[in-house]
Design an enzyme around this catalytic site. Structure first.
Site, PDB file in Angstrom:
ATOM      1  N   ASN A   1      43.562  36.930  41.626  1.00 39.66           N
ATOM      2  CA  ASN A   1      43.448  35.765  42.517  1.00 39.66           C
ATOM      3  C   ASN A   1      43.511  34.428  41.769  1.00 39.66           C
ATOM      4  OD1 ASN A   1      40.969  36.034  41.355  1.00 39.66           O
ATOM      5  ND2 ASN A   1      39.793  36.162  43.246  1.00 39.66           N
ATOM      6  N   LYS A  22      43.908  32.800  35.473  1.00 39.90           N
ATOM      7  CA  LYS A  22      44.033  34.228  35.175  1.00 39.90           C
ATOM      8  C   LYS A  22      45.494  34.565  34.836  1.00 39.90           C
ATOM      9  CE  LYS A  22      40.089  35.366  38.145  1.00 39.90           C
ATOM     10  NZ  LYS A  22      39.570  36.299  39.177  1.00 39.90           N
ATOM     11  N   HIS A  69      39.508  31.515  38.050  1.00 37.19           N
ATOM     12  CA  HIS A  69      38.060  31.715  38.006  1.00 37.19           C
ATOM     13  C   HIS A  69      37.389  30.356  37.951  1.00 37.19           C
ATOM     14  CE1 HIS A  69      34.025  32.832  36.697  1.00 37.19           C
ATOM     15  NE2 HIS A  69      34.133  31.838  35.838  1.00 37.19           N
ATOM     16  N   TYR A  91      31.922  39.402  33.434  1.00 36.96           N
ATOM     17  CA  TYR A  91      31.926  40.013  34.758  1.00 36.96           C
ATOM     18  C   TYR A  91      30.823  41.066  34.891  1.00 36.96           C
ATOM     19  CZ  TYR A  91      36.292  37.793  36.335  1.00 36.96           C
ATOM     20  OH  TYR A  91      37.255  36.904  36.753  1.00 36.96           O
ATOM     21  N   GLU A 118      28.941  30.006  30.686  1.00 36.70           N
ATOM     22  CA  GLU A 118      30.365  30.360  30.526  1.00 36.70           C
ATOM     23  C   GLU A 118      31.072  29.411  29.557  1.00 36.70           C
ATOM     24  OE1 GLU A 118      31.838  30.701  34.574  1.00 36.70           O
ATOM     25  OE2 GLU A 118      30.591  32.474  34.936  1.00 36.70           O
TER      26      GLU A 118
HETATM   27  P1  IDP Z   1      34.718  34.797  42.280  1.00 34.61           P
HETATM   28  O1  IDP Z   1      35.844  34.925  41.271  1.00 34.61           O
HETATM   29  O2  IDP Z   1      35.191  34.180  43.560  1.00 34.61           O
HETATM   30  O3  IDP Z   1      33.495  34.113  41.706  1.00 34.61           O
HETATM   31  P2  IDP Z   1      33.262  37.331  41.998  1.00 34.61           P
HETATM   32  O4  IDP Z   1      32.460  37.962  43.071  1.00 34.61           O
HETATM   33  O5  IDP Z   1      32.540  36.682  40.869  1.00 34.61           O
HETATM   34  O6  IDP Z   1      34.278  36.295  42.689  1.00 34.61           O
HETATM   35  O7  IDP Z   1      34.228  38.471  41.440  1.00 34.61           O
HETATM   36  C1  IDP Z   1      34.937  38.277  40.240  1.00 34.61           C
HETATM   37  C2  IDP Z   1      36.384  38.712  40.448  1.00 34.61           C
HETATM   38  O8  IDP Z   1      36.418  40.111  40.707  1.00 34.61           O
HETATM   39  C3  IDP Z   1      37.089  38.069  41.639  1.00 34.61           C
HETATM   40  O9  IDP Z   1      37.630  36.814  41.353  1.00 34.61           O
HETATM   41  C4  IDP Z   1      38.149  39.092  41.953  1.00 34.61           C
HETATM   42  O10 IDP Z   1      39.285  38.929  41.112  1.00 34.61           O
HETATM   43  C5  IDP Z   1      37.470  40.405  41.601  1.00 34.61           C
HETATM   44  N1  IDP Z   1      36.930  41.016  42.830  1.00 34.61           N
HETATM   45  C6  IDP Z   1      35.793  40.679  43.476  1.00 34.61           C
HETATM   46  N2  IDP Z   1      35.621  41.444  44.581  1.00 34.61           N
HETATM   47  C7  IDP Z   1      36.700  42.276  44.623  1.00 34.61           C
HETATM   48  C8  IDP Z   1      37.126  43.329  45.542  1.00 34.61           C
HETATM   49  O11 IDP Z   1      36.453  43.638  46.536  1.00 34.61           O
HETATM   50  N3  IDP Z   1      38.294  43.961  45.241  1.00 34.61           N
HETATM   51  C9  IDP Z   1      39.044  43.646  44.137  1.00 34.61           C
HETATM   52  N4  IDP Z   1      38.684  42.689  43.266  1.00 34.61           N
HETATM   53  C10 IDP Z   1      37.535  42.014  43.503  1.00 34.61           C
HETATM   54 MG    MG Z   2      32.268  34.725  40.194  1.00 39.83          MG
END
Ligand code: IDP
Ligand code: MG
Length: 132
Positions: A112, A9, A115, A49, A126
């Site tokens: 974070n 990212k 991905h 997303y 994807e």
């Molecule tokens: P993942 O990346 O671990 O698969 P997902 O649930 O697919 O997690 O969510 C996609 C992205 O959305 C996450 O990597 C994160 O950057 C963001 N995200 C998910 N939940 C939250 C939240 O509660 N607050 C802020 N950002 C979130």
């Molecule tokens: Mg995910």
């Protein structure tokens, strides 16, 4: 051999962490079979997303993910989908264990670092989405 879609990212690139993260992937024994830097737009993020598009934090995710280039990669190896999720660490930065990529480098859940596909089925979708 299993393939997964990994994407570094914008914060990984801005903070100069590309090499560090790629090293961890390679040291684990996975192979990067293709990679490219891309600028994402809102349309592809709404698709990628879709499962979080109705969340209140989604506009921030779009703003962030379009703030700079990302590095998309196809990573191959035995059990690569689940294995990459393990070395990535938990989604929420405060829950990501030390020694994982997110646990060691993320200080914000929205930004974070990385991905990784969450299932073999989504990995195929994807990889097609970003590599055609
Ligand atoms: P993942 O990346 O671990 O698969 P997902 O649930 O697919 O997690 O969510 C996609 C992205 O959305 C996450 O990597 C994160 O950057 C963001 N995200 C998910 N939940 C939250 C939240 O509660 N607050 C802020 N950002 C979130
Ligand atoms: Mg995910």
């Amino acid at each position: 051999m299993e393939r997964t879609y990994i994407m570094l990212k914008p914060d990984a690139i801005k903070r100069g962490l590309m090499g560090e993260v790629i090293s961890r992937i390679e040291r684990k024994g996975y192979r990067i079979v293709d990679c490219k830097m891309m600028h994402l737009d809102e349309a592809i993020l709404r698709e990628h997303y879709a499962h979080i598009a109705d969340k209140p934090f989604f506009p921030e995710i779009v703003e962030y993910m379009t703030s700079g280039p990302v590095l998309g990669m196809i990573v191959e190896g035995e059990n690569a989908v689940q294995g990459m999720r393990i070395i990535m660490g938990a989604t929420k930065f405060e829950e990501a264990a030390a020694g994982t990529i997110r646990g060691d480098y993320a200080f914000c859940t929205g930004q974070n670092i990385i991905h990784g596909s969450d299932s073999i089925e989504n990995a195929e979708i994807e990889i097609k989405r970003f590599f055609g």
